[in-house]
Design a protein around this motif. Structure first.
Motif, short mmCIF file in Angstrom:
data_model
loop_
_atom_site.label_atom_id
_atom_site.label_comp_id
_atom_site.label_asym_id
_atom_site.label_seq_id
_atom_site.Cartn_x
_atom_site.Cartn_y
_atom_site.Cartn_z
N ILE A 80 30.42 -20.03 5.11
CA ILE A 80 29.29 -20.80 5.60
C ILE A 80 29.50 -21.21 7.05
CG2 ILE A 80 27.87 -22.85 5.23
CD1 ILE A 80 27.68 -20.78 3.01
N GLU A 81 28.49 -20.97 7.87
CA GLU A 81 28.49 -21.40 9.26
C GLU A 81 27.07 -21.72 9.69
OE1 GLU A 81 29.27 -18.21 12.15
OE2 GLU A 81 29.44 -16.85 10.41
N ARG A 82 26.95 -22.45 10.77
CA ARG A 82 25.64 -22.84 11.28
C ARG A 82 25.08 -21.69 12.11
NH1 ARG A 82 23.16 -27.73 11.49
NH2 ARG A 82 21.63 -28.12 13.15
N LEU A 83 23.87 -21.24 11.77
CA LEU A 83 23.29 -20.05 12.40
C LEU A 83 21.93 -20.38 13.01
CD1 LEU A 83 24.00 -17.56 9.48
CD2 LEU A 83 25.32 -17.77 11.59
N ASN A 84 21.68 -19.80 14.16
CA ASN A 84 20.36 -19.89 14.78
C ASN A 84 19.48 -18.79 14.18
OD1 ASN A 84 18.32 -18.92 16.99
ND2 ASN A 84 18.85 -21.03 17.55
N VAL A 85 18.38 -19.18 13.56
CA VAL A 85 17.55 -18.22 12.83
C VAL A 85 16.95 -17.17 13.77
CG1 VAL A 85 15.52 -17.95 11.36
CG2 VAL A 85 17.04 -19.91 11.03
N ALA A 86 16.50 -17.59 14.95
CA ALA A 86 15.89 -16.65 15.90
C ALA A 86 16.90 -15.59 16.32
CB ALA A 86 15.36 -17.40 17.12
N GLU A 87 18.13 -16.01 16.60
CA GLU A 87 19.16 -15.05 17.01
C GLU A 87 19.52 -14.13 15.85
OE1 GLU A 87 22.45 -17.23 18.51
OE2 GLU A 87 21.37 -18.01 20.26
N LEU A 88 19.60 -14.69 14.64
CA LEU A 88 19.94 -13.88 13.47
C LEU A 88 18.90 -12.80 13.23
CD1 LEU A 88 21.78 -13.46 10.95
CD2 LEU A 88 20.29 -15.08 9.75
N ILE A 89 17.63 -13.18 13.31
CA ILE A 89 16.56 -12.20 13.09
C ILE A 89 16.53 -11.17 14.20
CG2 ILE A 89 14.05 -11.93 13.00
CD1 ILE A 89 13.90 -14.56 11.51
N ASP A 90 16.72 -11.60 15.43
CA ASP A 90 16.69 -10.66 16.56
C ASP A 90 17.82 -9.64 16.46
OD1 ASP A 90 15.48 -9.97 19.22
OD2 ASP A 90 17.52 -10.41 19.88
N GLU A 91 19.01 -10.09 16.06
CA GLU A 91 20.14 -9.18 15.92
C GLU A 91 19.95 -8.23 14.73
OE1 GLU A 91 23.45 -11.76 15.59
OE2 GLU A 91 23.40 -12.40 17.71
N THR A 92 19.18 -8.66 13.74
CA THR A 92 18.90 -7.80 12.59
C THR A 92 17.84 -6.76 12.93
OG1 THR A 92 19.43 -9.63 11.09
CG2 THR A 92 18.17 -7.78 10.17
N VAL A 93 16.84 -7.17 13.69
CA VAL A 93 15.71 -6.29 14.01
C VAL A 93 16.13 -5.15 14.92
CG1 VAL A 93 13.54 -6.19 15.30
CG2 VAL A 93 13.90 -7.97 13.57
N GLY A 94 17.04 -5.41 15.85
CA GLY A 94 17.43 -4.40 16.83
C GLY A 94 17.85 -3.08 16.22
#
Length: 376
Positions: free
Chosen positions: A202-216
């Motif tokens: 478990i860690e604190r994640l920024n949702v926007a960054e997580l989605i952007d890194e997934t979409v790429g």
């Protein structure tokens, strides 16, 4: 088609149902008590009638006993008949026949009737599990055979000098090995699903960054289909979770939306905080298509492949959405298809702070018992 289990020479379903004359009571003890009372009254009446016609006690006693025992035997035989059927059904299931069922009439409310109903429910689940096992073997065999056959043909052609090891041919071989690797990864993930547990970092994640890194990577892999992925995610939205599992969750949901979208269309990924601020809601919208309500739960079942309309891509392992729901459950969240006039909308709900592992196991057990083989 399910069939009734009966021993050779045993009566059929209708005849068997008609031989449970006192199965309408809610307690087997009450039925047995009633049987004893009736047998006692019957013995008294027979003895009284025999005494009236002048038959002495030494002769009337055995007659009374025989008649009473015969009445008790045939009545109790009809009462406990389902137990024999369940024994035969269990023996048949031990031989691999999961289609057997115990059919009782609707008036069978006692413990035997409830046991028969539970037995049929268990048989349904076992038959379904056996069918899933067969489907799994067939699907995995098919999915493995396709890339392996392609690889074998390519390598044999190169070994025979039919084709040259050009960069294009080597890229084709590499793509097939990637397909095999993806399938193996899916199967490994499913082994974790079967185990019912997985460790989370478990860690604190920024949702926007997580989605952007997934979409790429998904946009790169989608080359040739002309899909675009639109993102509407606030920059300050955060969630606590395992980055690898959440990325796997998003990848499978977004990839599924791309797979079932027509070429040159868009997929929308948007996120916002829940009503009380303790959850994060992510919606992945596939514009212009629809999933009927009656099959929305089925698509999350293992090895169930969605049908694609004209111009869409089909195929895959049928594991992606099942793994996505599993990854959401690990975080105490949910994945479901919700009504949306824009098209198919996969809604992911995640708690900002996941519950402790023990609470997650209790919640997962409760959900599994509610959806037993609705599929999850």
């Amino acid at each position: 088609m399910a069939k009734q289990c009966s021993r050779p020479g045993a009566p059929g379903r209708e005849h068997a149902e008609g031989q449970r004359p006192i199965g309408m009571f809610s307690s087997l003890r009450a039925e047995l008590s009633l049987l004893i009372v009736v047998a006692t009254i019957l013995a008294f009446v027979i003895a009284w009638l025999l005494s009236i016609i002048g038959i002495n006690g030494w002769l009337s006693m055995p007659v009374t006993i025989v008649v009473t025992l015969a009445f008790t035997y045939f009545t109790s035989r009809g009462l406990t008949r389902p137990l024999g059927q369940m024994r035969d059904a269990a023996e048949a299931m031990a031989q691999g026949d999961y289609s057997v069922r115990i059919h009782l009439n609707k008036d069978s409310n006692d413990e035997i009737g409830q046991l028969a109903e539970s037995f049929d429910t268990m048989a349904d689940e076992l038959e379904h599990a056996d069918q899933m096992r067969r489907d799994m073997i067939a699907n995995v065999s098919h999915e493995l055979r396709t890339p392996v056959s392609a690889l074998q043909a390519m390598v044999e052609n190169m070994a025979d000098g039919v084709v040259e090891p050009t960069p294009v041919n080597m890229e084709n071989i590499l793509s097939q090995t990637h397909r095999l690797s993806d399938l193996i990864s899916f199967l490994l993930d499913m082994s974790r699903v079967e185990a019912g547990a997985s460790s989370l970092e478990i860690e604190r994640l920024n949702v926007a960054e997580l989605i952007d890194e997934t979409v790429g990577p998904l946009e790169y892999a989608d080359a040739g289909h002309g899909h675009t992925i639109e993102q509407r995610v606030p920059d300050d939205l955060v969630v606590e979770g395992d980055e690898a599992r959440l990325r796997q969750l998003l990848t499978n949901i977004i990839a599924n939306a791309l797979k079932h979208s027509r070429d040159d269309t868009a997929v929308l990924v948007e996120a916002h905080a829940g009503e009380h601020g303790d959850t994060v809601i992510i919606n992945v919208v596939n514009f212009g298509s629809d999933i009927p309500k009656e099959v929305r739960n089925d698509i999350f079942r293992r090895f169930v492949k969605g049908t694609s309309g004209p111009g869409t891509e089909s195929g895959g392992t049928g594991l992606g959405l099942s793994i996505a729901r599993w990854a959401a459950k690990l975080h105490g969240g949910t994945v479901q298809v919700v009504d949306d006039p824009r098209g198919v909308d996969f809604e992911i709900t995640l708690p900002v702070t996941p519950p402790d592992p023990q609470t997650l196991q209790e919640q997962a057990a409760g959900r599994d018992s509610e959806t037993a083989y609705d599929g999850q």
